[in-house]
Design a protein around this motif. Structure first.
Motif, short mmCIF file in Angstrom:
data_model
loop_
_atom_site.label_atom_id
_atom_site.label_comp_id
_atom_site.label_asym_id
_atom_site.label_seq_id
_atom_site.Cartn_x
_atom_site.Cartn_y
_atom_site.Cartn_z
N TYR A 45 0.84 -1.19 0.00
CA TYR A 45 0.00 0.00 0.00
C TYR A 45 0.88 1.25 0.00
CZ TYR A 45 -3.08 3.64 1.77
OH TYR A 45 -3.77 4.80 1.93
N SER A 46 0.56 2.17 -0.89
CA SER A 46 1.26 3.46 -0.90
C SER A 46 0.46 4.44 -0.07
CB SER A 46 1.34 4.00 -2.33
OG SER A 46 2.16 3.18 -3.09
N PRO A 47 1.08 5.00 0.95
CA PRO A 47 0.32 5.91 1.82
C PRO A 47 -0.04 7.20 1.10
CG PRO A 47 2.62 5.97 2.40
CD PRO A 47 2.48 4.89 1.38
N SER A 48 -0.99 7.91 1.65
CA SER A 48 -1.35 9.22 1.10
C SER A 48 -0.16 10.16 1.28
CB SER A 48 -2.57 9.77 1.84
OG SER A 48 -2.22 10.05 3.18
N LEU A 49 -0.18 11.26 0.54
CA LEU A 49 0.90 12.24 0.64
C LEU A 49 1.01 12.75 2.08
CD1 LEU A 49 2.97 13.61 -1.14
CD2 LEU A 49 1.30 15.39 -1.65
N GLU A 50 -0.14 12.96 2.68
CA GLU A 50 -0.15 13.47 4.07
C GLU A 50 0.54 12.48 5.01
OE1 GLU A 50 -4.00 14.64 5.56
OE2 GLU A 50 -3.31 14.44 7.62
N SER A 51 0.19 11.19 4.88
CA SER A 51 0.82 10.19 5.75
C SER A 51 2.30 10.05 5.46
CB SER A 51 0.12 8.83 5.59
OG SER A 51 -1.17 8.91 6.12
N ALA A 52 2.68 10.16 4.18
CA ALA A 52 4.09 10.08 3.81
C ALA A 52 4.87 11.21 4.49
CB ALA A 52 4.24 10.16 2.29
N PHE A 53 4.29 12.41 4.46
CA PHE A 53 4.95 13.55 5.13
C PHE A 53 5.00 13.32 6.64
CE2 PHE A 53 4.70 16.08 1.25
CZ PHE A 53 5.82 16.88 1.38
N ARG A 54 3.92 12.81 7.19
CA ARG A 54 3.90 12.56 8.65
C ARG A 54 5.00 11.57 9.04
NH1 ARG A 54 -0.51 14.57 11.34
NH2 ARG A 54 -2.28 15.14 10.04
N ILE A 55 5.16 10.52 8.23
CA ILE A 55 6.19 9.51 8.52
C ILE A 55 7.58 10.15 8.45
CG2 ILE A 55 7.29 7.40 7.64
CD1 ILE A 55 4.44 6.50 6.72
N ALA A 56 7.82 10.88 7.36
CA ALA A 56 9.14 11.49 7.17
C ALA A 56 9.45 12.49 8.29
CB ALA A 56 9.19 12.18 5.81
N ARG A 57 8.47 13.29 8.64
CA ARG A 57 8.69 14.29 9.70
C ARG A 57 8.94 13.62 11.05
NH1 ARG A 57 6.88 19.65 8.74
NH2 ARG A 57 6.15 19.83 10.87
N LEU A 58 8.26 12.51 11.26
CA LEU A 58 8.45 11.77 12.52
C LEU A 58 9.90 11.28 12.64
CD1 LEU A 58 6.66 10.60 14.91
CD2 LEU A 58 6.68 8.47 13.63
N PHE A 59 10.47 10.87 11.50
CA PHE A 59 11.85 10.39 11.51
C PHE A 59 12.86 11.53 11.32
CE2 PHE A 59 9.81 6.33 9.78
CZ PHE A 59 9.76 5.74 11.03
N GLY A 60 12.37 12.72 11.11
CA GLY A 60 13.24 13.88 10.96
C GLY A 60 14.02 13.90 9.66
N VAL A 61 13.42 13.34 8.61
CA VAL A 61 14.08 13.33 7.29
C VAL A 61 13.09 13.81 6.22
CG1 VAL A 61 15.67 11.45 7.88
CG2 VAL A 61 13.42 10.90 6.95
N GLY A 62 13.55 13.92 4.98
CA GLY A 62 12.67 14.34 3.91
C GLY A 62 11.88 13.15 3.36
N VAL A 63 10.78 13.46 2.69
CA VAL A 63 9.93 12.40 2.12
C VAL A 63 10.74 11.52 1.16
CG1 VAL A 63 7.88 11.94 0.70
CG2 VAL A 63 7.83 13.77 2.35
N GLU A 64 11.60 12.18 0.35
CA GLU A 64 12.36 11.41 -0.64
C GLU A 64 13.40 10.49 0.01
OE1 GLU A 64 12.38 14.60 -0.14
OE2 GLU A 64 14.41 15.38 -0.06
N ASP A 65 13.71 10.73 1.28
CA ASP A 65 14.64 9.82 1.97
C ASP A 65 13.92 8.51 2.36
OD1 ASP A 65 16.85 11.59 1.96
OD2 ASP A 65 15.92 12.72 3.60
N VAL A 66 12.64 8.63 2.61
CA VAL A 66 11.88 7.45 3.05
C VAL A 66 11.22 6.75 1.86
CG1 VAL A 66 10.10 6.61 4.64
CG2 VAL A 66 11.36 8.69 5.19
N PHE A 67 10.71 7.53 0.91
CA PHE A 67 9.97 6.95 -0.22
C PHE A 67 10.71 7.19 -1.53
CE2 PHE A 67 6.90 7.81 3.10
CZ PHE A 67 6.23 6.61 3.18
N GLY A 68 10.59 6.21 -2.42
CA GLY A 68 11.23 6.35 -3.73
C GLY A 68 10.39 5.68 -4.79
N TRP A 69 10.85 5.81 -6.04
CA TRP A 69 10.15 5.18 -7.17
C TRP A 69 10.88 3.90 -7.53
CZ3 TRP A 69 5.48 6.37 -8.95
CH2 TRP A 69 5.06 5.80 -10.15
N GLU A 70 10.14 2.86 -7.79
CA GLU A 70 10.71 1.56 -8.11
C GLU A 70 11.76 1.68 -9.22
OE1 GLU A 70 8.16 -2.39 -7.94
OE2 GLU A 70 8.04 -1.45 -9.89
N GLY A 71 12.93 1.10 -9.02
CA GLY A 71 13.96 1.10 -10.05
C GLY A 71 14.87 2.30 -10.00
N GLU A 72 14.60 3.24 -9.14
CA GLU A 72 15.46 4.44 -9.06
C GLU A 72 16.31 4.41 -7.79
OE1 GLU A 72 13.11 7.97 -9.39
OE2 GLU A 72 12.54 7.54 -11.46
#
Lengths: 72, 138
Positions: A45-72
């Motif tokens: 499951y891919s989380p909503s943008l809001e949840s993705a931001f919440r996760i990243a902020r909780l870990f103190g990193v940027g969204v792109e550090d936690v989430f990426g596109w397959e193959g990149e």
């Protein structure tokens, strides 16, 4: 099973780095159930943008550090 | 298993059993009188479902009070919306077929039972799809 979303994530890595935070604790912190955290970590499951931001902020990193596109 | 999934399983089983009972009493009453059973026969079914649902939801809520009070999260809402979409289509199909049957035979009692049956089936399918979607990727 349906087609897996093309979004990859490192939620489990960050969760384990952050003092072995439990899936339930992460879920509670971002407002989803433990089952949804499990689905995100397993790439079912891919989380909503809001949840993705919440996760990243909780870990103190940027969204792109936690989430990426397959193959990149 | 999440609270929503447990609830969906419990309600699907309850409605499945109650639906089979409804089918049985309608068929038995229709066979006994030689004509389609009147709608009033559904009252027992409705009471059974309402009481059963209250008992099932109470037991689930007591066993997981925190989860029972929490709103559906984003993944559960998507699963619920998709399941509701398909069950709505099934209900509409059932109602159209029931209306077609009424146009052909003019049997109002059969119309009632066909619509009620479509409603029961659509609800069971909704619970089933919700369970399926909560377990698969999307």
């Amino acid at each position: 099973m349906g087609k897996r979303p093309p979004i990859t994530n490192r939620v489990r890595d960050y969760r384990e780095r952050t003092g072995a935070m439990s899936q339930a604790a992460l879920g509670e912190a971002i407002g989803v159930t433990r089952q949804t955290v499990i689905a995100i970590e397993q790439g079912r499951y891919s989380p909503s943008l809001e949840s993705a931001f919440r996760i990243a902020r909780l870990f103190g990193v940027g969204v792109e550090d936690v989430f990426g596109w397959e193959g990149e | 298993m999440s609270f929503r999934e447990k609830s969906a399983w419990a309600m699907a089983v309850l409605l499945g059993a109650a639906g089979l009972y409804y089918l049985y009493i309608v068929r038995a009453a229709s066979a006994a009188t030689g004509e389609t059973a009147p709608p009033q026969i559904a009252i027992l079914f409705v009471l059974l479902v309402v009481i059963g649902a209250v008992v099932v939801q109470t037991v689930l809520a007591v066993s997981s009070p925190k989860a029972a009070g929490a709103p559906a999260d984003e993944r559960e809402r998507i699963a619920g919306d998709r399941a509701g979409h398909w069950s709505g289509l099934l209900l509409a199909t059932g109602v159209v077929c029931a209306l077609g049957h009424y146009m052909a035979y003019g049997d109002g009692n059969a119309l009632f039972h066909l619509v009620a049956g479509s409603l029961i089936l659509a609800q069971i399918v909704e619970y089933g799809l919700e369970i399926f979607l909560l377990r698969r990727s999307f």
